[in-house]
Design a protein around this motif. Sequence first.
Motif, PDB file in Angstrom:
ATOM      1  N   TYR A 104      12.302  31.990  -2.726  1.00 19.42           N
ATOM      2  CA  TYR A 104      11.019  32.655  -2.496  1.00 19.42           C
ATOM      3  C   TYR A 104       9.858  31.691  -2.721  1.00 19.42           C
ATOM      4  O   TYR A 104       8.903  31.645  -1.943  1.00 19.42           O
ATOM      5  N   ALA A 105       9.947  30.870  -3.776  1.00 23.53           N
ATOM      6  CA  ALA A 105       8.875  29.921  -4.088  1.00 23.53           C
ATOM      7  C   ALA A 105       8.872  28.753  -3.116  1.00 23.53           C
ATOM      8  O   ALA A 105       7.814  28.323  -2.632  1.00 23.53           O
ATOM      9  N   ARG A 106      10.065  28.210  -2.800  1.00 22.03           N
ATOM     10  CA  ARG A 106      10.131  27.033  -1.930  1.00 22.03           C
ATOM     11  C   ARG A 106       9.702  27.354  -0.510  1.00 22.03           C
ATOM     12  O   ARG A 106       9.012  26.563   0.135  1.00 22.03           O
ATOM     13  N   ARG A 107      10.129  28.509  -0.010  1.00 24.32           N
ATOM     14  CA  ARG A 107       9.710  28.891   1.337  1.00 24.32           C
ATOM     15  C   ARG A 107       8.192  29.021   1.395  1.00 24.32           C
ATOM     16  O   ARG A 107       7.556  28.605   2.365  1.00 24.32           O
ATOM     17  N   GLY A 108       7.616  29.578   0.345  1.00 20.95           N
ATOM     18  CA  GLY A 108       6.165  29.722   0.295  1.00 20.95           C
ATOM     19  C   GLY A 108       5.457  28.388   0.328  1.00 20.95           C
ATOM     20  O   GLY A 108       4.441  28.217   1.013  1.00 20.95           O
ATOM     21  N   PHE A 109       6.012  27.385  -0.381  1.00 17.77           N
ATOM     22  CA  PHE A 109       5.362  26.074  -0.424  1.00 17.77           C
ATOM     23  C   PHE A 109       5.432  25.368   0.922  1.00 17.77           C
ATOM     24  O   PHE A 109       4.435  24.824   1.402  1.00 17.77           O
ATOM     25  N   TRP A 110       6.608  25.360   1.562  1.00 21.41           N
ATOM     26  CA  TRP A 110       6.730  24.665   2.838  1.00 21.41           C
ATOM     27  C   TRP A 110       5.930  25.352   3.929  1.00 21.41           C
ATOM     28  O   TRP A 110       5.337  24.698   4.797  1.00 21.41           O
ATOM     29  N   GLU A 111       5.891  26.680   3.902  1.00 19.78           N
ATOM     30  CA  GLU A 111       5.050  27.406   4.856  1.00 19.78           C
ATOM     31  C   GLU A 111       3.586  27.019   4.661  1.00 19.78           C
ATOM     32  O   GLU A 111       2.854  26.775   5.632  1.00 19.78           O
TER      33      GLU A 111
END
Length: 307
Positions: A104-111
Amino acid sequence: FLKGFVDVNITEFEVQYLALLAFAFVAAISFLSYIFFPQPIPLGTSLKQEDVSASNLQSGKGIEVLVFLGLIATLFLVFIGFQVTYLFGGETNIINAGFTYAEYARRGFWELLVVAILSLVILLASEKYARAESKRDIMFLIPALVLIIEVMIIIVAAFKRLSLYIHTYGMTTLRFYVATFIVLLLVLFIILAFKFIKSKNEQFFFFGTLLSVITFLVAVNIINPDAYIIRSNIEQFNRTGKVDTIYIEELSVDATSGKIELYSKLEGEYKVDLLSSILEDRDRLLESSSNWQSANLSRHKALKLLK
């Protein structure tokens, strides 16, 4: 005698490092020259007889940019509207959608990173195409500010998701730098919005970027990341009774006092693992303390504590 001061063996890694350093040097010099030595505007470039045709051309470009940025802003708005639960849902997403906290956190950062880079390029290119630099152009300003606000919403959402991850599993070096980088991105978009509102030139934005990066580096050094990370993990342990010692063992000697404090609180296998890490730090510091090249205030304090 010379080998006592410098290792003359050149490895493949050192060659790669020097090549990267040379590239960074050229990029930095180019960036600084663009800021401090802007291209002068030649004399006699005022429009005079071509005022009418140039004005019409500029008006046409302004409409094109208005439509272009307006469509992108609308797309972002639709995305935020449909994904508001995904962006700000927090634990609800993790439970219902089956995400892990890390995903959830990593997807948010790359997006966020993709959106931020694309938005910066699009906004700066659109301003130059519309010739809106150094003057107030409403057809460019309004959609540009709307787009910046939407990107800021995505930045806040990414930071919220990362905060949830940190609150659940604790702070690590990577999570610390990602969090500070997100804050830096937010500052850059605030500077960009100020540039558009006050009709500043490009050099203003890039100089603001330079100052922001310098402030970011100074602030990070004042905070002392490893000492902050260990304090954050001790607070989490006091709150939840849980801590991930694997990441703590990787911290530098800046975290020594915190490691010792946490060691006194732990029990069982985690206590043994952390003790092993502390003893390794001590042996490494004892070995390097005889080398004047390794003189360092943090190492001196840590060795004094460990002895």
